[in-house]
Design an enzyme around this catalytic site. Structure first.
Site, mmCIF file in Angstrom:
data_model
loop_
_atom_site.group_PDB
_atom_site.id
_atom_site.type_symbol
_atom_site.label_atom_id
_atom_site.label_comp_id
_atom_site.label_asym_id
_atom_site.label_seq_id
_atom_site.Cartn_x
_atom_site.Cartn_y
_atom_site.Cartn_z
ATOM 1 N N LYS A 260 0.857 -1.188 0.000
ATOM 2 C CA LYS A 260 0.000 0.000 0.000
ATOM 3 C C LYS A 260 0.889 1.232 0.000
ATOM 4 O O LYS A 260 1.727 1.411 0.889
ATOM 5 C CB LYS A 260 -0.911 -0.004 1.238
ATOM 6 C CG LYS A 260 -1.683 1.304 1.461
ATOM 7 C CD LYS A 260 -2.610 1.234 2.687
ATOM 8 C CE LYS A 260 -3.240 2.588 2.993
ATOM 9 N NZ LYS A 260 -4.134 2.560 4.176
ATOM 10 N N ASP A 265 -2.703 10.144 3.651
ATOM 11 C CA ASP A 265 -4.092 9.723 3.802
ATOM 12 C C ASP A 265 -4.807 10.698 4.731
ATOM 13 O O ASP A 265 -4.702 10.595 5.945
ATOM 14 C CB ASP A 265 -4.141 8.296 4.369
ATOM 15 C CG ASP A 265 -5.564 7.839 4.663
ATOM 16 O OD1 ASP A 265 -6.518 8.497 4.184
ATOM 17 O OD2 ASP A 265 -5.710 6.810 5.367
ATOM 18 N N LYS A 272 -10.128 12.729 8.450
ATOM 19 C CA LYS A 272 -9.595 12.354 9.756
ATOM 20 C C LYS A 272 -9.523 13.571 10.673
ATOM 21 O O LYS A 272 -9.420 14.701 10.198
ATOM 22 C CB LYS A 272 -8.174 11.794 9.592
ATOM 23 C CG LYS A 272 -8.092 10.428 8.956
ATOM 24 C CD LYS A 272 -6.640 9.981 8.827
ATOM 25 C CE LYS A 272 -6.534 8.615 8.165
ATOM 26 N NZ LYS A 272 -7.142 7.518 8.935
ATOM 27 N N ASP A 283 1.636 6.324 5.491
ATOM 28 C CA ASP A 283 0.663 5.372 4.947
ATOM 29 C C ASP A 283 1.173 4.700 3.666
ATOM 30 O O ASP A 283 0.447 3.935 3.032
ATOM 31 C CB ASP A 283 -0.677 6.085 4.705
ATOM 32 C CG ASP A 283 -1.882 5.185 4.935
ATOM 33 O OD1 ASP A 283 -1.721 4.132 5.588
ATOM 34 O OD2 ASP A 283 -2.975 5.532 4.460
ATOM 35 N N ASP A 342 -12.310 6.919 4.064
ATOM 36 C CA ASP A 342 -11.061 6.704 4.792
ATOM 37 C C ASP A 342 -10.630 5.230 4.763
ATOM 38 O O ASP A 342 -9.515 4.905 5.149
ATOM 39 C CB ASP A 342 -11.213 7.200 6.236
ATOM 40 C CG ASP A 342 -9.872 7.427 6.911
ATOM 41 O OD1 ASP A 342 -8.833 7.386 6.204
ATOM 42 O OD2 ASP A 342 -9.859 7.648 8.136
ATOM 43 N N GLU A 344 -9.545 3.593 2.380
ATOM 44 C CA GLU A 344 -9.084 3.719 0.997
ATOM 45 C C GLU A 344 -8.007 2.706 0.615
ATOM 46 O O GLU A 344 -7.878 2.350 -0.553
ATOM 47 C CB GLU A 344 -8.549 5.143 0.770
ATOM 48 C CG GLU A 344 -7.074 5.378 1.139
ATOM 49 C CD GLU A 344 -6.766 5.167 2.607
ATOM 50 O OE1 GLU A 344 -7.706 5.233 3.428
ATOM 51 O OE2 GLU A 344 -5.587 4.915 2.946
ATOM 52 N N ARG A 346 -7.754 -0.448 1.131
ATOM 53 C CA ARG A 346 -8.314 -1.679 0.557
ATOM 54 C C ARG A 346 -8.821 -1.440 -0.854
ATOM 55 O O ARG A 346 -8.834 -2.354 -1.678
ATOM 56 C CB ARG A 346 -9.405 -2.237 1.485
ATOM 57 C CG ARG A 346 -10.613 -1.345 1.641
ATOM 58 C CD ARG A 346 -11.445 -1.683 2.867
ATOM 59 N NE ARG A 346 -10.835 -1.199 4.105
ATOM 60 C CZ ARG A 346 -11.335 -1.401 5.319
ATOM 61 N NH1 ARG A 346 -12.447 -2.120 5.453
ATOM 62 N NH2 ARG A 346 -10.729 -0.926 6.384
HETATM 63 N N1 BES Z 1 -4.203 4.407 6.955
HETATM 64 C C1 BES Z 1 -5.340 4.178 7.758
HETATM 65 C C2 BES Z 1 -5.072 3.172 8.882
HETATM 66 C C3 BES Z 1 -4.115 3.588 9.969
HETATM 67 C C4 BES Z 1 -4.600 4.147 11.143
HETATM 68 C C5 BES Z 1 -2.769 3.364 9.857
HETATM 69 C C6 BES Z 1 -3.711 4.489 12.160
HETATM 70 C C7 BES Z 1 -1.886 3.710 10.860
HETATM 71 C C8 BES Z 1 -2.360 4.263 12.018
HETATM 72 C C9 BES Z 1 -6.476 3.616 6.917
HETATM 73 O O1 BES Z 1 -6.557 4.093 5.625
HETATM 74 C C10 BES Z 1 -7.742 4.033 7.594
HETATM 75 O O2 BES Z 1 -7.989 5.207 7.663
HETATM 76 N N2 BES Z 1 -8.497 3.067 8.102
HETATM 77 C C11 BES Z 1 -9.701 3.348 8.780
HETATM 78 C C12 BES Z 1 -10.719 2.316 8.369
HETATM 79 C C13 BES Z 1 -12.097 2.599 8.863
HETATM 80 C C14 BES Z 1 -12.643 3.816 8.169
HETATM 81 C C15 BES Z 1 -12.963 1.386 8.582
HETATM 82 C C16 BES Z 1 -9.437 3.298 10.288
HETATM 83 O O3 BES Z 1 -8.656 2.446 10.724
HETATM 84 O O4 BES Z 1 -9.972 4.124 11.003
HETATM 85 ZN ZN ZN Z 2 -4.790 4.703 4.791
HETATM 86 MN MN MN Z 3 -7.626 5.882 5.515
#
Ligand code: BES
Ligand code: ZN
Ligand code: MN
Length: 493
Positions: A260, A265, A272, A283, A342, A344, A346
């Site tokens: 990835k 992000d 966020k 990210d 968010d 994204e 996946r």
């Molecule tokens: N890049 C983030 C995940 C992340 C969070 C990585 C904290 C490192 C530290 C990912 O793209 C994301 O935002 N995931 C969301 C998914 C949710 C919306 C289902 C998350 O984990 O909040």
């Molecule tokens: Zn992300």
């Molecule tokens: Mn995200």
């Protein structure tokens, strides 16, 4: 700046160096082979051990300044009690390299009992890792007060001649991890998808690997609507980056390493919170891991075919961005309801995993800073490991452990799949409140080419550290470079 590592034999007492790091086990016994060094230091080394000023505990260190010939300073470094010698030496050498780098000695040597073969690799890798830092954006003071980074380290081995290959491996691992950590640490306005592509081409040139880079127009042609949905909010050109290493037999199915590469992000329209958002430059750690691993694998000339695949873009809110409720069709025909912009990573990986089918891989391992839920579940000490094939999961867990990047398995039961069943499309890009790491992995599974064993590494908690640790300073860890390399190495044997 890189570090030059070399190997020598002989009595450490006779090594002329500004700093000699000496690894000692706990237990209060000063090794007899260091008698000459102890004499040169007037007996204070053995006394420090005897009196318990230095106990040899893990992560313990004691600096002693000499007065005569041989090493100008000795840094005693604790090896602790663990019997996992490779891990013990890696850790001690990392600590030594880190101290050497901050002391401004420029050059150092490292000795520990019975360094040979594998443990020479561990020492070289550790020194390289410990010496890593990132000062690109610090204005340098006048020459005389300028910090002097560690540029040279010598490993003192019992079997120097027979350990050259091990030294080379340690250097390769160190350089691979350095590339990854540097890419991770570069800010998002510098480390763009374009920059990652450039770095891939760089690695390709160095080792004559085939590198292909595809941009927005190509992604449209490839019908990667899912990947493109994420890239819709940014004017930067998204990149699908492919690096092909052919170290195995011609025609042999490759291992696919997928990363990835979100260079930033923001969350997109599902934006966020401001607090900590700067961390989302990390990210792209999965992508950095792929590139670092390709560098190390090529340096080590592993006899395996490996293809590295990276999906890179940024996730931004804008008038052109994807919106909650949007539906897209991924390149494998699966329709996706985007309920949270968010989620994204996946969406990007969906199309990259589907694309990997054309390489007919023997196995796929992807790495992604995919879910905050993984940090909740496992903290910063273990990578979340999931997959569609138990044997491959076990193989990856072993590789991760060998590389000092422990992973822990999470279940992939079909029950969880209910949570991402789409209302109006096949699948939605978020589940419910629970099991966020698992539902993300189950989402990815839908895009893995049929019949191919696959493992997903959720490195959200392990790719970077928000605090200064003994071994790793605040910032990028280089995870999962070692896991990737150890896996490929395992397949080469
Ligand atoms: N890049 C983030 C995940 C992340 C969070 C990585 C904290 C490192 C530290 C990912 O793209 C994301 O935002 N995931 C969301 C998914 C949710 C919306 C289902 C998350 O984990 O909040
Ligand atoms: Zn992300
Ligand atoms: Mn995200």
């Amino acid at each position: 700046m890189s570090i030059t590592l070399s190997l020598r034999g002989g009595d450490p007492a006779r090594v002329a160096t500004p700093l000699l790091a000496v690894g000692l086990h706990s237990g209060g016994v000063f090794p007899r082979v260091l008698a000459a060094l102890d004499r040169a230091y007037g007996g204070v080394l053995s006394r420090a051990v005897r009196q318990g000023d230095f106990k040899g505990a893990r992560d313990e260190s004691l600096l002693i300044v000499g007065s005569g010939r041989g090493p100008a300073r000795v840094l005693l470094v604790g090896l602790g009690e663990s019997s996992d010698t490779y891990a013990v030496i890696t850790r001690a050498a990392t600590l030594a390299g880190r101290k050497g780098n901050s002391m401004g000695v420029r050059r150092m040597a490292f000795w520990a009992p019975q360094l040979s073969g594998d443990t020479v690799e561990a020492a070289a890798f550790g020194l390289s890792r410990g010496a890593w830092d990132f000062t690109d954006y610090k204005t340098q003071p006048a020459a005389k007060d300028r910090p002097k980074p560690l540029v040279e380290a010598v490993v003192i081995a019992t079997n120097a001649r027979g350990s050259q290959a091990a030294l080379a491996a340690g250097i390769a691992l160190g350089e691979g991890q350095r590339i990854a950590r540097r890419l991770q640490q570069l800010p998002g306005n510098v480390c763009t998808p374009e920059h990652l592509a450039r770095m891939a081409r760089d690695i390709g040139k160095r080792h004559t690997l085939r590198v292909s880079v595809y941009g927005r127009r190509d992604l449209k042609r490839l019908k990667m609507e899912s990947f493109l949905a994420v890239a819709a909010g940014t004017p930067q050109d998204p990149k699908l980056i492919v690096v092909e290493y052919r170290g195995g037999r011609r025609g042999e199915a490759p291992v696919a390493l997928v990363g990835k590469g979100l260079c930033f992000d923001s969350g997109g329209i599902s934006i966020k919170p401001a607090q900590g958002m700067e961390m989302m430059k990390y990210d792209m750690s999965g992508a950095a891991g792929v590139l670092g691993a390709m560098e190390a694998i090529a340096r080590m000339k592993l006899t395996v075919n490996v293809v590295g695949l990276i999906g890179s873009t940024t996730n931004m809110p804008s008038g052109t961005s994807m919106n909650p409720g949007d539906v897209v069709t991924a390149s494998n025909g699966t329709t996706i309801e985007i309920l949270n912009t968010d989620a994204e990573g996946r969406l990007v990986l969906a199309d990259v995993l589907a694309y990997s089918a054309r390489f007919k891989p023997a196995a796929i391992i992807d790495a992604a800073t995919l879910t905050g839920a993984c940090v909740v579940a496992l903290g910063n000490s273990a990578t979340g490991v999931m997959g569609n094939d138990d044997a491959l999961v076990d193989e990856v867990l072993l590789a991760a452990r060998r590389g000092g990047e422990p992973g822990w398995p999470l279940p992939m039961w079909d029950e969880y799949k209910e949570m991402i069943k789409g209302d109006i499309a096949d699948i939605k890009n978020i589940g419910g409140r629970g099991a966020g790491t698992i539902t993300a992995a189950l989402f990815l599974r839908e895009f893995v080419p049929a019949g191919v064993p696959w493992v997903h590494l959720d490195i959200a908690g392990t790719a970077y550290s928000e605090t200064d640790l003994v071994i790793i300073p605040k910032g990028p860890t280089g995870v999962p470079v070692r896991t990737f390399v150890e896996f490929v190495r395992g397949r080469a044997r």
